[in-house]
Write a protein that holds these residues in place. Structure first.
Motif, PDB file in Angstrom:
ATOM      1  N   SER A   1      -3.081   2.859   3.828  1.00  0.00           N
ATOM      2  CA  SER A   1      -3.556   2.401   2.418  1.00  0.00           C
ATOM      3  C   SER A   1      -3.056   0.869   1.922  1.00  0.00           C
ATOM      4  O   SER A   1      -3.438   0.572   0.541  1.00  0.00           O
ATOM      5  N   ILE A   2      -3.406   0.154   2.743  1.00  0.00           N
ATOM      6  CA  ILE A   2      -3.761  -1.421   2.774  1.00  0.00           C
ATOM      7  C   ILE A   2      -5.131  -1.668   1.843  1.00  0.00           C
ATOM      8  O   ILE A   2      -6.342  -1.020   2.634  1.00  0.00           O
ATOM      9  N   LYS A   3      -4.856  -2.496   1.457  1.00  0.00           N
ATOM     10  CA  LYS A   3      -6.004  -2.864  -0.258  1.00  0.00           C
ATOM     11  C   LYS A   3      -6.379  -4.396   1.284  1.00  0.00           C
ATOM     12  O   LYS A   3      -5.670  -5.109   0.521  1.00  0.00           O
TER      13      LYS A   3
ATOM     14  N   PHE B   1      -4.202 -10.558   1.142  1.00  0.00           N
ATOM     15  CA  PHE B   1      -5.324 -11.539   0.307  1.00  0.00           C
ATOM     16  C   PHE B   1      -5.408 -12.569   2.720  1.00  0.00           C
ATOM     17  O   PHE B   1      -5.236 -12.962   2.731  1.00  0.00           O
TER      18      PHE B   1
ATOM     19  N   LYS C   1       5.142  -2.880  -3.837  1.00  0.00           N
ATOM     20  CA  LYS C   1       3.778  -2.908  -3.828  1.00  0.00           C
ATOM     21  C   LYS C   1       3.714  -4.276  -3.359  1.00  0.00           C
ATOM     22  O   LYS C   1       3.909  -5.253  -3.246  1.00  0.00           O
TER      23      LYS C   1
ATOM     24  N   GLN D   1       2.939  -7.146  -0.910  1.00  0.00           N
ATOM     25  CA  GLN D   1       1.697  -8.257  -0.319  1.00  0.00           C
ATOM     26  C   GLN D   1       2.005  -9.007   0.696  1.00  0.00           C
ATOM     27  O   GLN D   1       3.311  -9.281   1.217  1.00  0.00           O
TER      28      GLN D   1
ATOM     29  N   LYS E   1      -8.217  -8.170   1.001  1.00  0.00           N
ATOM     30  CA  LYS E   1      -9.462  -8.835   0.083  1.00  0.00           C
ATOM     31  C   LYS E   1      -9.549 -10.650   0.604  1.00  0.00           C
ATOM     32  O   LYS E   1      -8.604 -10.635   1.385  1.00  0.00           O
TER      33      LYS E   1
ATOM     34  N   HIS F   1       5.985  -3.272  -9.390  1.00  0.00           N
ATOM     35  CA  HIS F   1       5.248  -4.900  -8.232  1.00  0.00           C
ATOM     36  C   HIS F   1       6.408  -5.292  -7.232  1.00  0.00           C
ATOM     37  O   HIS F   1       5.765  -5.545  -6.238  1.00  0.00           O
TER      38      HIS F   1
ATOM     39  N   GLU G   1       0.541  -3.015   1.147  1.00  0.00           N
ATOM     40  CA  GLU G   1      -0.472  -2.135   0.143  1.00  0.00           C
ATOM     41  C   GLU G   1      -1.371  -3.245   0.194  1.00  0.00           C
ATOM     42  O   GLU G   1      -2.316  -2.883  -0.470  1.00  0.00           O
ATOM     43  N   GLU G   2      -0.983  -4.416   0.290  1.00  0.00           N
ATOM     44  CA  GLU G   2      -2.369  -5.390  -0.225  1.00  0.00           C
ATOM     45  C   GLU G   2      -2.229  -6.744   0.500  1.00  0.00           C
ATOM     46  O   GLU G   2      -1.073  -7.045   0.623  1.00  0.00           O
TER      47      GLU G   2
END
Length: 802
Positions: free
Chosen positions: A86-88, A64, A12, A14, A90, A9, A61-62
């Motif tokens: 590799s970024i996601k 929002f 990663k 965010q 959402k 965590h 990596e993530e």
């Protein structure tokens, strides 16, 4: 096993991106509620892509993306996007949110943020910073002290000043990327071992220009710096505790309000510690608040101040469809669907020409960004403007300092002057001349209960409503042939759902065959630059006037001189008078001895001190002395640091830095009365070989370059041996020509200086210098050379396209 999962965590990273800025400053562009401002194009790149590219490069990596309006459009846009990293990404949609505080409270409820720290940023930021060192510093601070919950990334941009020169002309200085209602004052403890700690954050000091710091802070902090030259970049490194604080305090409607309240707590054990990371001089970050700052940031990117975020280095995926090449005069031309330019057309940058755009013959295009698939007719004049996608400009039209949105049409002979915004799909009829600062749209106004904060900064939370819609939507489009080209073309989505079946048209303004209506701001959302007062007695007409003035101040081409002088006048009345001025005021109870702006009357040899300037300090002389004592064998970077120190301590301008350096260089030449013009030039050029880097730093715009020329004028008209030599023909011409050939001053700066001198009285010393035969010959030569370059360039481009 549990420990391993925690480590994952932590690794990663965010981020949260607020797609809405909760302001109405982009209306009427943003009246299309199906598309938020982050889908607007900036230099032919969707604004959202700048943010995602930055965050991906930072190791996020993530991500929002929090949307209030336009969530479906943003989500669809992101689904078509493909990222090599590799970024996601959402999309979090919530139409019930009306401010940034509510957005962060909703995120806390959803429990989506697990990384410590995470990055929080607004969606209208453009930056090239390396945020990794700041992330590491934040982690170390928070590990040692759990109350260190946030790091604010800030940039030095200079404060604002307003003054009156010896000729009675009012002037101002302020960074173009700083919103006119941004008057941030911060108190910093730079001696804190953990980093630069923010002790006070006052984003709205008002017309008093003062802020309040608890006296206990002076006892507990060894050093406090009070700064008004810092820009909050809209990028924050946060621990999850920040979200919990927002959930605990429903009064926090904006991020700036949260920062201000958090650092103001005097009780040490109750404080949430917030630190600042000040960007390096080669790092760039700015927010796009309104059309004015949109234009400024666009220009900065074109001038490569945000390298490597430049037009010829496109974000991920764009290079599959577009490729720009920088040509003469910083013009970026798309190469894969190359433009067609007619003969006799003059195009000068900084600017851009998008894919498959056509420009007919005998046009003049200056400092303009042209989008994809635009069509420009014959004898068109365009300057300092932004044409989005599929724009049509017919023969003989004139456009200056305006934004033309997707699919709009400017018909033959029409004039679109400064400050205008022509919305998506609008038509301006033949030979129509719009009033300055006119905004045209085909979209309906938002309902009265649908607005966000209006036209102020995000601190004007009193004007927020509990609406479910944001006006930060905007139209963006792409051609049908590129509809499936993932995210790289700005798209206009769902517009028809918000257009009347019969479009309301103000024919008296835009012509009988025009399309669209004049949009005016809502007077309820307009107090951006006004001092708070009891407005109950104000009639609606006065309120609407203030709203219109605010809209103008946020437009391209607005001259804020009067605004800054009014603000300075109010500050002087409230708190800003020196002791001597207070004494003068007490002796003039009837306001005798004060001018119409409330300043003490001065003789022509006195100058009004800029805010932050110490009385008795001649900044230009101080900088000149520093340059005179500079050892040419030593590193120029040391001198730059010294000059920067006095610049910030005395709130000096870049022009003053350039002036002091120029006067010092001329004095270092050790002129004698019998020096020949050839010897003067060779000696001067040898000096410039060493000083060129200094001028590159202190001359970012034409104004600073012009100040270099005016410094030479001052030396030539001030007497003594230097004045005798420089005023003697052809010395001044040779000095000016050398500055030009060494690229210290540009064609534009010389033309601007010449235009100013043409208005002087014939008997003025500067005018006589300007009228010297060799000087006029040089001006004619440079004008002809510039015209020849432009014509040959246009012919070459035309031949290539034939």
């Amino acid at each position: 096993m549990g420990g391993d999962q925690d480590n994952k965590h932590e690794q990663k990273l965010q981020a949260v991106l607020l797609a809405d800025s909760f302001l109405n400053t982009f209306q009427p562009i943003t009246l299309d509620k199906t598309s938020p401002k982050v889908l607007c194009p900036l230099n032919n790149v969707t604004l959202l892509d700048y943010s995602i590219e930055f965050l991906a490069g930072a190791g996020v990596e993530e991500l929002f993306v929090f949307c209030v309006t336009g969530g479906d459009a943003v989500e669809a846009y992101l689904e078509k996007s493909t990222w090599t990293s590799s970024i996601k990404v959402k999309c979090v949609k919530d139409s019930s949110v009306s401010n940034a505080g509510d957005a962060l409270r909703e995120l806390d409820k959803l429990n989506l943020i697990q990384s410590d720290p995470f990055i929080l940023m607004t969606g209208d930021v453009v930056t090239n910073i390396d945020i990794v060192p700041a992330l590491e510093q934040h982690k170390l601070r928070h590990k040692k002290d759990s109350s260190a919950i946030m790091t604010v990334l800030m940039k030095e941009v200079g404060g604002w000043t307003a003054a009156q020169d010896k000729n009675g002309n009012y002037t101002y200085h302020s960074s173009a990327i700083r919103s006119l209602d941004d008057d941030l004052i911060v108190a910093l403890n730079t001696a804190d071992p953990a980093g630069t700690r923010i002790l006070s954050y006052d984003s709205n000091p008002g017309n008093t220009g003062s802020t309040h710091i608890p006296t206990s802070f002076f006892a507990s902090n060894a050093q406090i710096e009070l700064r008004n030259d810092m820009l909050d970049t809209g990028i924050y490194i946060c621990s999850p505790d920040v979200l919990a604080r927002f959930s605990d305090e429903f009064d926090f409607l904006s991020i700036s309000k949260f920062i201000g309240n958090s650092v103001a707590e005097e009780e040490e054990g109750l404080q949430s510690k917030i630190y600042a990371t000040v960007l390096k001089s080669n790092e760039y970050a700015a927010r796009i608040h309104d059309p004015r700052t949109y234009h400024a940031v666009s220009r900065d990117l074109l001038k490569r101040w945000c390298y490597p975020i430049v037009p010829d280095n496109l974000p991920t995926g764009y290079d599959k469809i577009y490729r720009y090449e920088m040509q003469r005069h910083m013009m970026y031309v798309e190469q894969k669907g190359k433009e067609k330019v007619g003969r006799g057309t003059v195009i000068r940058g900084p600017g851009m020409i998008g894919s498959k755009s056509k420009i007919d013959s005998e046009c003049s295009i200056y400092r303009t960004v042209i989008g994809h698939n635009c069509s420009i007719g014959k004898n068109v004049s365009i300057s300092d403007s932004h044409l989005w996608q599929d724009v049509t400009v017919e023969d003989g039209a004139t456009i200056s300092e305006a934004i033309l949105c997707n699919h709009c049409v400017i018909k033959k002979g029409a004039t679109v002057p400064k400050g205008c915004v022509i919305g998506q799909g609008c038509v301006i009829d033949e030979n129509v001349t719009l009033p300055e600062f006119t905004r045209i749209t085909i979209f309906k106004d938002a309902e009265d209960d649908d607005g966000f904060d209006g036209f102020g900064s995000d601190d004007d939370s009193a004007f927020s409503s509990s609406s479910s819609s944001s006006s930060d939507g905007s139209s963006s489009s792409s051609s049908k042939s590129e509809a499936d080209a993932k995210h790289v073309s700005t798209k206009f989505r769902g517009a028809d759902s918000h257009i009347d079946s019969h479009v309301e048209t103000d024919n008296t303004v835009i012509g009988s065959n025009g399309k669209g209506r004049v949009w005016s701001p809502n007077h309820d959302n307009s107090n951006a630059f006004e001092e708070d007062s009891d407005d109950d007695s104000d009639d609606e007409e006065e309120s609407n006037r203030r709203a219109l003035d605010t809209m103008k101040a946020q437009s391209i081409g607005f001259d804020p001189t009067d605004l800054f002088h009014s603000r300075m006048e109010q500050q002087r009345k409230n708190d800003g008078l020196s002791d001597d001025e207070h004494e003068d005021e007490s002796q003039n109870d009837n306001d005798e001895g004060f001018d119409q702006y409330g300043f003490p009357e001065t003789n022509e040899d006195m100058e009004i001190l800029p805010i932050g300037r110490q009385a008795g300090v001649d900044v230009i002389s101080e900088m000149k002395e520093m340059c005179l004592h500079h050892d040419i064998k030593s590193d120029m970077d040391n001198l730059k640091i010294e000059l920067n120190t006095i610049k910030f301590s005395q709130n000096a301008s870049f022009s003053e830095c350039a002036t002091g350096a120029t006067l010092a260089i001329l004095e270092r030449l050790k002129m004698t009365s019998d020096i020949s013009a050839g010897k003067l030039v060779s000696t001067f050029k040898a000096e410039l070989d060493h000083w060129g880097g200094l001028f590159e730093k202190f001359c970012p715009t034409i104004e600073e370059e012009k100040s270099v020329i005016m410094a030479v004028e001052t030396a030539a008209t001030s007497g003594g041996i230097i004045g005798e030599v420089l005023s003697r023909e052809p010395s001044f011409r040779f000095i000016l020509q050398t500055l030009h050939s060494e690229e210290i001053v540009s064609d534009e700066a010389i033309f601007a200086w010449a235009n100013m001198r043409r208005l002087d009285d014939d008997d003025s010393p500067c005018r006589r210098l300007f009228l010297q035969g060799p000087t006029q010959e040089f001006l004619e030569w440079i004008d002809q050379a510039s015209s020849d370059d432009d014509s040959s360039g246009s012919d070459s481009d035309s031949n290539d396209s034939d």
